[in-house]
Motif scaffolding. Structure first.
Motif, PDB file in Angstrom:
ATOM      1  N   UNK A  50       6.648  -2.835   7.952  1.00 44.29           N
ATOM      2  CA  UNK A  50       6.485  -2.394   6.566  1.00 44.29           C
ATOM      3  C   UNK A  50       7.543  -1.359   6.192  1.00 44.29           C
ATOM      4  N   UNK A  51       7.867  -0.487   7.133  1.00 48.63           N
ATOM      5  CA  UNK A  51       8.913   0.506   6.884  1.00 48.63           C
ATOM      6  C   UNK A  51      10.258  -0.187   6.684  1.00 48.63           C
ATOM      7  N   UNK A  52      10.518  -1.213   7.484  1.00 47.83           N
ATOM      8  CA  UNK A  52      11.769  -1.967   7.319  1.00 47.83           C
ATOM      9  C   UNK A  52      11.823  -2.598   5.924  1.00 47.83           C
ATOM     10  N   UNK A  53      10.692  -3.132   5.464  1.00 45.99           N
ATOM     11  CA  UNK A  53      10.628  -3.725   4.131  1.00 45.99           C
ATOM     12  C   UNK A  53      11.009  -2.696   3.063  1.00 45.99           C
ATOM     13  N   UNK A  54      10.421  -1.492   3.140  1.00 46.42           N
ATOM     14  CA  UNK A  54      10.725  -0.448   2.159  1.00 46.42           C
ATOM     15  C   UNK A  54      12.170   0.013   2.291  1.00 46.42           C
ATOM     16  N   UNK A  55      12.692  -0.005   3.512  1.00 47.27           N
ATOM     17  CA  UNK A  55      14.082   0.380   3.737  1.00 47.27           C
ATOM     18  C   UNK A  55      15.023  -0.619   3.084  1.00 47.27           C
ATOM     19  N   UNK A  56      14.729  -1.911   3.223  1.00 49.20           N
ATOM     20  CA  UNK A  56      15.561  -2.939   2.596  1.00 49.20           C
ATOM     21  C   UNK A  56      15.491  -2.879   1.073  1.00 49.20           C
ATOM     22  N   UNK A  88       0.842  -1.202   0.000  1.00 49.02           N
ATOM     23  CA  UNK A  88       0.000   0.000   0.000  1.00 49.02           C
ATOM     24  C   UNK A  88       0.876   1.250   0.000  1.00 49.02           C
ATOM     25  N   UNK A  89       1.866   1.286   0.884  1.00 47.41           N
ATOM     26  CA  UNK A  89       2.761   2.439   0.959  1.00 47.41           C
ATOM     27  C   UNK A  89       3.589   2.566  -0.310  1.00 47.41           C
ATOM     28  N   UNK A  90       4.007   1.441  -0.831  1.00 52.85           N
ATOM     29  CA  UNK A  90       4.785   1.411  -2.077  1.00 52.85           C
ATOM     30  C   UNK A  90       3.969   2.005  -3.233  1.00 52.85           C
ATOM     31  N   UNK A  91       2.669   1.630  -3.278  1.00 54.03           N
ATOM     32  CA  UNK A  91       1.809   2.135  -4.335  1.00 54.03           C
ATOM     33  C   UNK A  91       1.607   3.644  -4.196  1.00 54.03           C
ATOM     34  N   UNK A  92       1.554   4.121  -2.952  1.00 49.52           N
ATOM     35  CA  UNK A  92       1.422   5.563  -2.742  1.00 49.52           C
ATOM     36  C   UNK A  92       2.655   6.303  -3.252  1.00 49.52           C
ATOM     37  N   UNK A  93       3.829   5.698  -3.114  1.00 47.19           N
ATOM     38  CA  UNK A  93       5.039   6.291  -3.693  1.00 47.19           C
ATOM     39  C   UNK A  93       4.927   6.321  -5.210  1.00 47.19           C
ATOM     40  N   UNK A 136      12.743  12.892  -0.991  1.00 48.30           N
ATOM     41  CA  UNK A 136      13.055  13.902   0.022  1.00 48.30           C
ATOM     42  C   UNK A 136      11.928  14.161   0.992  1.00 48.30           C
ATOM     43  N   UNK A 137      10.702  13.759   0.632  1.00 51.05           N
ATOM     44  CA  UNK A 137       9.559  13.957   1.536  1.00 51.05           C
ATOM     45  C   UNK A 137       9.662  13.017   2.732  1.00 51.05           C
ATOM     46  N   UNK A 138       9.108  13.482   3.845  1.00 52.46           N
ATOM     47  CA  UNK A 138       9.009  12.615   5.018  1.00 52.46           C
ATOM     48  C   UNK A 138       7.646  11.949   5.038  1.00 52.46           C
ATOM     49  N   UNK A 139       7.633  10.655   5.292  1.00 54.72           N
ATOM     50  CA  UNK A 139       6.368   9.943   5.436  1.00 54.72           C
ATOM     51  C   UNK A 139       5.688  10.374   6.729  1.00 54.72           C
ATOM     52  N   UNK A 174      16.640   8.206  12.677  1.00 58.69           N
ATOM     53  CA  UNK A 174      16.065   8.023  14.007  1.00 58.69           C
ATOM     54  C   UNK A 174      15.876   9.368  14.697  1.00 58.69           C
ATOM     55  N   UNK A 175      14.695   9.546  15.289  1.00 61.28           N
ATOM     56  CA  UNK A 175      14.368  10.793  15.954  1.00 61.28           C
ATOM     57  C   UNK A 175      13.897  11.867  15.005  1.00 61.28           C
ATOM     58  N   UNK A 176      13.869  11.579  13.719  1.00 60.13           N
ATOM     59  CA  UNK A 176      13.419  12.550  12.725  1.00 60.13           C
ATOM     60  C   UNK A 176      12.277  11.995  11.890  1.00 60.13           C
ATOM     61  N   UNK A 177      12.412  10.741  11.438  1.00 57.09           N
ATOM     62  CA  UNK A 177      11.339  10.146  10.660  1.00 57.09           C
ATOM     63  C   UNK A 177      11.854   9.330   9.496  1.00 57.09           C
ATOM     64  N   UNK A 178      10.947   9.028   8.580  1.00 57.05           N
ATOM     65  CA  UNK A 178      11.244   8.199   7.409  1.00 57.05           C
ATOM     66  C   UNK A 178      11.157   9.073   6.170  1.00 57.05           C
ATOM     67  N   UNK A 179      12.187   9.051   5.358  1.00 59.39           N
ATOM     68  CA  UNK A 179      12.267   9.923   4.189  1.00 59.39           C
ATOM     69  C   UNK A 179      12.358   9.103   2.907  1.00 59.39           C
ATOM     70  N   UNK A 180      11.684   9.579   1.870  1.00 60.54           N
ATOM     71  CA  UNK A 180      11.686   8.903   0.575  1.00 60.54           C
ATOM     72  C   UNK A 180      13.009   9.169  -0.121  1.00 60.54           C
ATOM     73  N   UNK A 181      13.665   8.114  -0.602  1.00 60.05           N
ATOM     74  CA  UNK A 181      14.924   8.288  -1.334  1.00 60.05           C
ATOM     75  C   UNK A 181      14.844   7.745  -2.755  1.00 60.05           C
ATOM     76  N   UNK A 182      13.814   6.953  -3.057  1.00 56.32           N
ATOM     77  CA  UNK A 182      13.614   6.446  -4.415  1.00 56.32           C
ATOM     78  C   UNK A 182      12.128   6.226  -4.652  1.00 56.32           C
TER      79      UNK A 182
END
Length: 262
Positions: A60-66, A24-29, A37-40, A74-82
């Protein structure tokens, strides 16, 4: 993901809850909800919006990270890189692991029952092995060692106290699967310090006391609570959200509202 004749083509067939959410998150990307550069949104917002638990969001975040689609700060959030459709070579799943919290849930069910049975079967020799494992834990903690050999030995000594080789093999396989899991390793890469190990060692002491009394009810409860404590501490210690982010004050993520993204 690709669309053909209005059919969504999945990059893989999801088997686990975190994979379903990850898609679901992947499809939103892919659909342009976020740019590089956006933060989730924070985990709690994703969990509330999609009616899932925080643990599934974390996995799910770990999956997208891998998959190298997001970066965790950490302490800031999750950012889109691709973006998936801009990187065709990334259109596959890196791992088909069970998620780390799903593994812990399975261990909780398995080991609490192992502890209950072991308390009925335990011998003085078994108790001696548990004490030795607990002492090794103390030594590793005092030395601030990265090794957790005593922890594994303690859990294995309880399984061995059942004197049932199948139960021993099941627990051994569970530990081996954890150690070989990229998902588990990625989760632990966000954890620092050793204070939490003191808490877990105290849990072990309570389990050992129940074993010494040959009290199956208390042994089962103590093991269940120990692994619940492990789950909660891992969730807390690996928290990736900005603690000052005030998204919880809004019905939906304010970045989405004010950024004009649907």
């Amino acid at each position: 993901m690709e669309r053909s004749d209005n059919i969504i083509m999945m990059p893989f067939e999801p088997k686990r809850p975190y994979q379903e959410l990850g898609l679901v998150l992947r499809q939103e990307l892919t659909d342009g909800h976020y740019n590089v550069g956006d933060r989730l949104p924070p985990e709690r917002d994703i969990a509330e919006r999609l009616d899932v638990s925080r643990t599934v969001v974390r996995e799910a975040i770990i999956m997208l990270e891998l998959e190298n689609l997001v970066e965790v700060k950490k302490g800031s959030g999750v950012y889109v890189i691709n973006i998936p459709n801009q990187s065709p070579h990334r259109e596959h799943i890196i791992t088909d692991d069970a998620g780390p919290f799903e593994m812990l849930q399975a261990r909780q069910l398995l080991e609490s029952n192992i502890a209950e049975f072991a308390a009925l079967q335990v011998t003085p020799g078994d108790i001696a092995k548990m004490r030795a494992a607990l002492e090794l834990e103390r030594q590793e903690l005092a030395a601030q060692s990265e090794l957790c050999i005593g922890d594994e030995q303690f859990h294995m000594s309880i399984a061995e106290a059942t004197h049932n080789s199948v139960l021993v093999d099941m627990l051994k396989n569970s530990w081996e699967r954890r150690e070989q899991s990229p998902m588990w390793q990625k989760l632990h890469s966000r954890i620092s310090g050793h204070d939490y190990r003191q808490e877990w060692m105290e849990d072990h002491a309570r389990i050992l006391a129940a074993m010494q009394r040959k009290d199956p009810v208390t042994a089962k409860s103590a093991m269940w609570q120990h692994l619940e404590n492990v789950k909660q501490r891992l969730l807390e210690l690996s928290d990736i959200d900005d603690p000052d982010f005030d998204g919880y004050l809004f019905s939906s993520n304010p970045v989405v509202l004010f950024g004009g993204k649907q």
